[in-house]
Design a protein around this motif. Sequence first.
Motif, PDB file in Angstrom:
ATOM      1  N   UNK A   1      72.358  38.118  58.014  1.00 14.82           N
ATOM      2  CA  UNK A   1      70.913  38.231  57.862  1.00 14.82           C
ATOM      3  C   UNK A   1      70.401  39.644  58.178  1.00 14.82           C
ATOM      4  N   UNK A   2      69.275  39.969  57.593  1.00 19.93           N
ATOM      5  CA  UNK A   2      68.537  41.171  57.972  1.00 19.93           C
ATOM      6  C   UNK A   2      67.346  40.687  58.778  1.00 19.93           C
ATOM      7  N   UNK A   3      67.368  40.968  60.074  1.00 21.89           N
ATOM      8  CA  UNK A   3      66.321  40.496  60.961  1.00 21.89           C
ATOM      9  C   UNK A   3      65.073  41.359  60.827  1.00 21.89           C
ATOM     10  N   UNK A   4      63.949  40.679  60.785  1.00 16.96           N
ATOM     11  CA  UNK A   4      62.663  41.393  60.753  1.00 16.96           C
ATOM     12  C   UNK A   4      62.213  41.634  62.186  1.00 16.96           C
ATOM     13  N   UNK A   5      61.724  42.842  62.454  1.00 19.68           N
ATOM     14  CA  UNK A   5      61.186  43.189  63.763  1.00 19.68           C
ATOM     15  C   UNK A   5      59.662  43.131  63.756  1.00 19.68           C
ATOM     16  N   UNK A   6      59.096  43.314  62.563  1.00 19.57           N
ATOM     17  CA  UNK A   6      57.645  43.315  62.401  1.00 19.57           C
ATOM     18  C   UNK A   6      57.307  42.401  61.229  1.00 19.57           C
ATOM     19  N   UNK A   7      56.316  41.536  61.448  1.00 20.38           N
ATOM     20  CA  UNK A   7      55.905  40.614  60.403  1.00 20.38           C
ATOM     21  C   UNK A   7      55.022  41.279  59.359  1.00 20.38           C
ATOM     22  N   UNK A   8      54.988  40.692  58.172  1.00 25.45           N
ATOM     23  CA  UNK A   8      54.204  41.237  57.072  1.00 25.45           C
ATOM     24  C   UNK A   8      52.702  41.070  57.292  1.00 25.45           C
ATOM     25  N   UNK A   9      52.318  40.038  58.008  1.00 22.05           N
ATOM     26  CA  UNK A   9      50.901  39.784  58.272  1.00 22.05           C
ATOM     27  C   UNK A   9      50.542  40.250  59.677  1.00 22.05           C
ATOM     28  N   UNK A  10      49.348  40.764  59.848  1.00 20.29           N
ATOM     29  CA  UNK A  10      48.891  41.244  61.157  1.00 20.29           C
ATOM     30  C   UNK A  10      49.062  40.171  62.234  1.00 20.29           C
ATOM     31  N   UNK A  11      48.763  38.928  61.865  1.00 17.62           N
ATOM     32  CA  UNK A  11      48.821  37.831  62.831  1.00 17.62           C
ATOM     33  C   UNK A  11      50.258  37.417  63.184  1.00 17.62           C
ATOM     34  N   UNK A  12      51.247  37.929  62.465  1.00 18.59           N
ATOM     35  CA  UNK A  12      52.651  37.644  62.778  1.00 18.59           C
ATOM     36  C   UNK A  12      53.128  38.437  63.997  1.00 18.59           C
ATOM     37  N   UNK A  13      52.321  39.403  64.419  1.00 15.23           N
ATOM     38  CA  UNK A  13      52.764  40.366  65.422  1.00 15.23           C
ATOM     39  C   UNK A  13      51.959  40.283  66.705  1.00 15.23           C
ATOM     40  N   UNK A  14      52.554  40.787  67.763  1.00 12.09           N
ATOM     41  CA  UNK A  14      51.961  40.848  69.098  1.00 12.09           C
ATOM     42  C   UNK A  14      51.557  42.304  69.339  1.00 12.09           C
ATOM     43  N   UNK A  15      50.246  42.577  69.310  1.00 11.03           N
ATOM     44  CA  UNK A  15      49.719  43.932  69.438  1.00 11.03           C
ATOM     45  C   UNK A  15      49.065  44.094  70.804  1.00 11.03           C
ATOM     46  N   UNK A  16      49.533  45.051  71.619  1.00 12.91           N
ATOM     47  CA  UNK A  16      48.849  45.322  72.883  1.00 12.91           C
ATOM     48  C   UNK A  16      48.671  46.829  73.071  1.00 12.91           C
ATOM     49  N   UNK A  17      47.522  47.185  73.606  1.00  9.42           N
ATOM     50  CA  UNK A  17      47.202  48.567  73.963  1.00  9.42           C
ATOM     51  C   UNK A  17      47.148  48.609  75.487  1.00  9.42           C
ATOM     52  N   UNK A  18      48.061  49.346  76.092  1.00 12.90           N
ATOM     53  CA  UNK A  18      48.211  49.332  77.540  1.00 12.90           C
ATOM     54  C   UNK A  18      47.829  50.689  78.121  1.00 12.90           C
ATOM     55  N   UNK A  19      46.896  50.672  79.054  1.00  8.71           N
ATOM     56  CA  UNK A  19      46.490  51.915  79.710  1.00  8.71           C
ATOM     57  C   UNK A  19      47.342  52.151  80.954  1.00  8.71           C
ATOM     58  N   UNK A  20      47.557  53.421  81.248  1.00 10.23           N
ATOM     59  CA  UNK A  20      48.235  53.836  82.473  1.00 10.23           C
ATOM     60  C   UNK A  20      49.639  53.238  82.621  1.00 10.23           C
ATOM     61  N   UNK A  21      50.478  53.489  81.637  1.00 12.62           N
ATOM     62  CA  UNK A  21      51.866  53.023  81.657  1.00 12.62           C
ATOM     63  C   UNK A  21      52.724  54.086  82.338  1.00 12.62           C
ATOM     64  N   UNK A  22      53.430  53.676  83.376  1.00 13.50           N
ATOM     65  CA  UNK A  22      54.269  54.605  84.140  1.00 13.50           C
ATOM     66  C   UNK A  22      55.718  54.508  83.687  1.00 13.50           C
ATOM     67  N   UNK A  23      56.337  55.665  83.528  1.00  8.88           N
ATOM     68  CA  UNK A  23      57.750  55.776  83.162  1.00  8.88           C
ATOM     69  C   UNK A  23      58.405  56.666  84.218  1.00  8.88           C
ATOM     70  N   UNK A  24      59.508  56.197  84.803  1.00 12.67           N
ATOM     71  CA  UNK A  24      60.232  56.971  85.815  1.00 12.67           C
ATOM     72  C   UNK A  24      61.678  57.076  85.379  1.00 12.67           C
ATOM     73  N   UNK A  25      62.157  58.311  85.241  1.00 12.37           N
ATOM     74  CA  UNK A  25      63.560  58.548  84.901  1.00 12.37           C
ATOM     75  C   UNK A  25      64.088  59.603  85.863  1.00 12.37           C
TER      76      UNK A  25
END
Length: 161
Positions: A111-135
């Motif tokens: 199979x070829x797996x889909x990561x993003x759906x064709x319809x907007x409602x197929x997807x989980x959309x979040x806008x996150x403020x103040x995301x911390x990354x530590x490396x």
Amino acid sequence: MTTNTSFSEADLEGLVLEWLGDGWRPAHGQDIAPGTGERESWDELLIRPRLLAALRRLNRGVPEQYLQQACAEIAAPASQDAITENYRMHKMFVDGYRMSYLDPDGTEQNPTLRLIGAEETDNDWIAVSQVTLVQGDYKRRFDVALYCNGMPVSIMELKRA
């Protein structure tokens, strides 16, 4: 008398999240921090549980163990070069993720797996403020990170007007 009409970065951040509010669900970095069931560690921006949920939702019929395997393989960088990694992810967004496995009857499935759906409602959309990354010793806090199905698709750095 003059009026101060400039926005602070926090004001601008709030305005951006409000503008994005029609399609993107707003959240704060603390909501996706490690220990919340979202991000696994401070050094990873990916939200694996959301990616796995999207793989399940968009690829019904593929056994769970193979979806988990695909999630791990998608999340593992193939290069240390940012441009190469961005291109790799872009290809998966557009073309999907190709995998092979044997079904219970012993028949090879490809199979070829889909990561993003064709319809907007197929997807989980979040806008996150103040995301911390530590490396290591490197710590960075992004003003706004946009996620589609747990995958960071854009980072915004806002500056005071």
